[in-house]
Design a protein around this motif. Structure first.
Motif, PDB file in Angstrom:
ATOM      1  N   GLU A  11     -11.699  -0.230   8.527  1.00 22.15           N
ATOM      2  CA  GLU A  11     -11.064  -1.721   7.821  1.00 22.15           C
ATOM      3  C   GLU A  11     -11.636  -2.701   6.872  1.00 22.15           C
ATOM      4  OE1 GLU A  11      -8.516  -4.732  11.292  1.00 22.15           O
ATOM      5  OE2 GLU A  11     -10.301  -4.961  11.247  1.00 22.15           O
ATOM      6  N   ARG A  12     -12.998  -2.534   6.886  1.00 28.31           N
ATOM      7  CA  ARG A  12     -13.973  -3.051   5.912  1.00 28.31           C
ATOM      8  C   ARG A  12     -13.791  -2.898   4.692  1.00 28.31           C
ATOM      9  NH1 ARG A  12     -17.400  -3.229  10.477  1.00 28.31           N
ATOM     10  NH2 ARG A  12     -18.203  -0.873   9.494  1.00 28.31           N
ATOM     11  N   VAL A  13     -13.359  -1.365   4.428  1.00 28.55           N
ATOM     12  CA  VAL A  13     -13.273  -0.464   3.194  1.00 28.55           C
ATOM     13  C   VAL A  13     -12.049  -1.146   2.546  1.00 28.55           C
ATOM     14  CG1 VAL A  13     -12.782   1.425   2.296  1.00 28.55           C
ATOM     15  CG2 VAL A  13     -14.443   1.591   4.375  1.00 28.55           C
ATOM     16  N   MET A  14     -10.530  -1.636   2.780  1.00 33.77           N
ATOM     17  CA  MET A  14      -9.769  -1.486   2.933  1.00 33.77           C
ATOM     18  C   MET A  14      -9.011  -2.589   2.515  1.00 33.77           C
ATOM     19  SD  MET A  14      -8.809   1.333   2.267  1.00 33.77           S
ATOM     20  CE  MET A  14      -6.477   0.605   1.628  1.00 33.77           C
TER      21      MET A  14
ATOM     22  N   ARG B  11      -5.012  -2.336  -9.600  1.00 38.26           N
ATOM     23  CA  ARG B  11      -5.162  -1.911 -10.328  1.00 38.26           C
ATOM     24  C   ARG B  11      -5.024   0.071  -9.684  1.00 38.26           C
ATOM     25  NH1 ARG B  11      -6.499  -5.230 -14.531  1.00 38.26           N
ATOM     26  NH2 ARG B  11      -8.286  -3.538 -14.733  1.00 38.26           N
ATOM     27  N   ARG B  12      -6.063   0.083  -8.706  1.00 39.07           N
ATOM     28  CA  ARG B  12      -6.612   1.302  -8.706  1.00 39.07           C
ATOM     29  C   ARG B  12      -6.193   1.917  -7.431  1.00 39.07           C
ATOM     30  NH1 ARG B  12      -9.085  -0.823 -12.586  1.00 39.07           N
ATOM     31  NH2 ARG B  12     -10.024   0.814 -13.810  1.00 39.07           N
ATOM     32  N   ARG B  13      -5.350  -0.026  -6.702  1.00 35.79           N
ATOM     33  CA  ARG B  13      -4.686   0.781  -5.090  1.00 35.79           C
ATOM     34  C   ARG B  13      -3.621   1.201  -4.749  1.00 35.79           C
ATOM     35  NH1 ARG B  13      -7.369  -2.388   0.079  1.00 35.79           N
ATOM     36  NH2 ARG B  13      -5.699  -2.191   1.110  1.00 35.79           N
ATOM     37  N   TYR B  14      -2.636  -0.071  -5.960  1.00 36.86           N
ATOM     38  CA  TYR B  14      -1.679   0.115  -5.203  1.00 36.86           C
ATOM     39  C   TYR B  14      -0.922   1.300  -6.725  1.00 36.86           C
ATOM     40  CZ  TYR B  14      -2.284  -4.185  -2.791  1.00 36.86           C
ATOM     41  OH  TYR B  14      -2.220  -4.838  -2.215  1.00 36.86           O
ATOM     42  N   ARG B  15       0.273   2.246  -6.539  1.00 40.18           N
ATOM     43  CA  ARG B  15       0.378   3.474  -6.976  1.00 40.18           C
ATOM     44  C   ARG B  15       2.031   3.132  -7.789  1.00 40.18           C
ATOM     45  NH1 ARG B  15      -2.429   6.318  -8.213  1.00 40.18           N
ATOM     46  NH2 ARG B  15      -1.480   8.443  -9.148  1.00 40.18           N
ATOM     47  N   ARG B  16       2.167   2.411  -8.759  1.00 39.70           N
ATOM     48  CA  ARG B  16       3.671   1.655  -9.746  1.00 39.70           C
ATOM     49  C   ARG B  16       4.349   3.155  -9.608  1.00 39.70           C
ATOM     50  NH1 ARG B  16       1.548  -2.401 -12.354  1.00 39.70           N
ATOM     51  NH2 ARG B  16       3.915  -2.825 -13.516  1.00 39.70           N
ATOM     52  N   ARG B  17       3.949   4.155  -9.321  1.00 42.49           N
ATOM     53  CA  ARG B  17       4.889   5.690  -9.432  1.00 42.49           C
ATOM     54  C   ARG B  17       6.267   5.021  -7.926  1.00 42.49           C
ATOM     55  NH1 ARG B  17       2.914  11.114 -11.996  1.00 42.49           N
ATOM     56  NH2 ARG B  17       2.228  10.397 -13.389  1.00 42.49           N
ATOM     57  N   GLN B  18       5.560   4.498  -7.863  1.00 39.71           N
ATOM     58  CA  GLN B  18       6.275   3.983  -5.987  1.00 39.71           C
ATOM     59  C   GLN B  18       7.843   3.557  -5.769  1.00 39.71           C
ATOM     60  OE1 GLN B  18       3.515   3.516  -3.161  1.00 39.71           O
ATOM     61  NE2 GLN B  18       3.833   5.599  -2.253  1.00 39.71           N
TER      62      GLN B  18
ATOM     63  N   ASP C  59       0.700  -1.282  -0.031  1.00 36.39           N
ATOM     64  CA  ASP C  59      -0.147  -0.167  -0.120  1.00 36.39           C
ATOM     65  C   ASP C  59       0.557   1.070  -0.279  1.00 36.39           C
ATOM     66  OD1 ASP C  59      -2.579  -0.430  -0.146  1.00 36.39           O
ATOM     67  OD2 ASP C  59      -2.815  -0.900   2.194  1.00 36.39           O
ATOM     68  N   LEU C  60      -0.209   2.211  -0.513  1.00 39.02           N
ATOM     69  CA  LEU C  60       0.479   3.544  -0.508  1.00 39.02           C
ATOM     70  C   LEU C  60       1.855   4.164   0.867  1.00 39.02           C
ATOM     71  CD1 LEU C  60      -0.983   6.546   0.296  1.00 39.02           C
ATOM     72  CD2 LEU C  60      -2.473   5.333  -1.907  1.00 39.02           C
TER      73      LEU C  60
ATOM     74  N   PRO D  68      -2.503 -12.612   6.774  1.00 40.47           N
ATOM     75  CA  PRO D  68      -3.394 -12.710   5.384  1.00 40.47           C
ATOM     76  C   PRO D  68      -4.933 -11.548   6.394  1.00 40.47           C
ATOM     77  CG  PRO D  68      -4.452 -14.700   6.661  1.00 40.47           C
ATOM     78  CD  PRO D  68      -3.005 -14.728   7.450  1.00 40.47           C
ATOM     79  N   GLY D  69      -5.908 -11.273   5.467  1.00 38.77           N
ATOM     80  CA  GLY D  69      -6.377 -10.377   5.326  1.00 38.77           C
ATOM     81  C   GLY D  69      -6.785  -8.764   4.638  1.00 38.77           C
ATOM     82  N   HIS D  70      -5.791  -8.114   4.825  1.00 40.13           N
ATOM     83  CA  HIS D  70      -5.933  -6.484   4.879  1.00 40.13           C
ATOM     84  C   HIS D  70      -5.752  -6.599   2.941  1.00 40.13           C
ATOM     85  CE1 HIS D  70      -5.315  -1.993   4.753  1.00 40.13           C
ATOM     86  NE2 HIS D  70      -4.204  -2.001   3.980  1.00 40.13           N
ATOM     87  N   THR D  71      -4.853  -7.408   3.214  1.00 40.14           N
ATOM     88  CA  THR D  71      -4.557  -7.528   1.058  1.00 40.14           C
ATOM     89  C   THR D  71      -3.703  -8.880   1.344  1.00 40.14           C
ATOM     90  OG1 THR D  71      -2.173  -6.780   1.641  1.00 40.14           O
ATOM     91  CG2 THR D  71      -3.585  -4.608   1.405  1.00 40.14           C
ATOM     92  N   VAL D  72      -3.986  -9.291  -0.145  1.00 40.99           N
ATOM     93  CA  VAL D  72      -3.411 -10.574  -0.696  1.00 40.99           C
ATOM     94  C   VAL D  72      -1.881 -10.669  -0.185  1.00 40.99           C
ATOM     95  CG1 VAL D  72      -3.678 -12.303  -2.400  1.00 40.99           C
ATOM     96  CG2 VAL D  72      -5.559 -11.026  -1.982  1.00 40.99           C
TER      97      VAL D  72
END
Length: 265
Positions: A223-226, A121-128, A87-88, A166-170
């Motif tokens: 937490e639910r949203v993310m 694709r909408r969550r992670y920031r490739r520029r980072q 995550d960013l 596990p849970g927050h992200t894969v």
């Protein structure tokens, strides 16, 4: 091995991004990297629309590179960065340490970098990671620690483990670091001799693990949203709560965004 817990990015005036800095025999090691200098210079390009929701403070003094300098250490001595996930707010500082080897779970790297789905694709920031960090990836096998699947990272720092949470992200993971006289951040109240499990975003507030203190209303909602694997969140909470209760005298279970404790607001 000395352990510093540092706040490397404050969000909405409510939550820090807790980063660990280890003074290991072979050099400095970071667990996560927080918001970086490039994020502050170009928040629109690097953080995207999420910055309007997260409302990061974007203070240069809160970046890991400046925190390290404030401790009288040389940021060029950072040899390794171990990530809980991509995550960013956890990887923005990677570009400030271009020579560091970056360690991450194979699942996290696959779903964030190689074959992201619509949400990723909408969550992670490739520029980072456009500067080309040297990723080293790990899969979990038969090794266990306290009932959790782990991958030993003794080649990074003696006794370090990548822990499956596990849970927050894969592919989300925690990082276990043995204590041996660690030091909390200035003004912190941590126990210098305790082991530390940095649980990333596996929980957001220590009250979720059954500790005393009311959990703010925004915590479970955020937490639910993310969560990208929401069915696993409650199970991971329960297992961490049991671990924290059983090992409370010798282990400090911390997460990235709990405002209490060393490295908080």
């Amino acid at each position: 091995m000395r352990i510093h817990q540092m706040n490397c990015g404050t969000f909405a005036g409510l939550a820090p991004t807790r980063v660990l800095l280890l003074e290991a025999p072979g050099g400095l090691v970071l667990v996560d990297s927080g918001i970086g200098l490039a994020d502050i210079a170009d928040p629109a390009g690097r953080l995207g629309a999420a910055r309007h929701v997260l409302r990061p403070a974007l203070r240069e003094r809160e970046t890991a590179v400046r925190r390290i300098e404030a401790l009288g250490l040389d940021p060029r001595d950072v040899r390794h960065i171990v990530l809980t996930h991509l995550d960013l707010d956890h990887i923005g500082g990677l570009a400030d340490f271009p020579d560091a080897q970056v360690h991450v779970s194979a699942q996290a790297l696959t779903w964030a970098v190689r074959t992201p789905r619509f949400l990723e694709r909408r969550r992670y920031r490739r520029r980072q990671w456009a500067h080309g960090p040297r990723f080293t990836e790990y899969s979990f096998g038969a090794d266990r620690w306290e009932g959790f699947r782990v991958r030993p990272l003794g080649h990074v720092a003696e006794g370090m483990l990548l822990v499956d949470l596990p849970g927050h992200t894969v592919g989300h993971a925690g990082v276990f670091v043995p204590g041996r006289g660690g030091v909390p951040a200035a003004g912190g109240d941590g126990d210098d001799d305790k082991d530390v499990l940095h649980a990333g975003d596996a929980f957001y507030h220590r009250g979720q693990l059954g500790s005393t203190g009311r959990v703010p209303a925004w915590v479970p909602a955020m937490e639910r949203v993310m969560a990208l694997e929401p069915a696993a969140v409650a199970v991971t909470h329960a297992r961490l709560a049991e671990l924290a209760a059983r090992r409370g005298d010798s282990l400090d279970v911390v997460c990235a965004h709990d405002p209490s404790g060393p490295g908080g607001l």
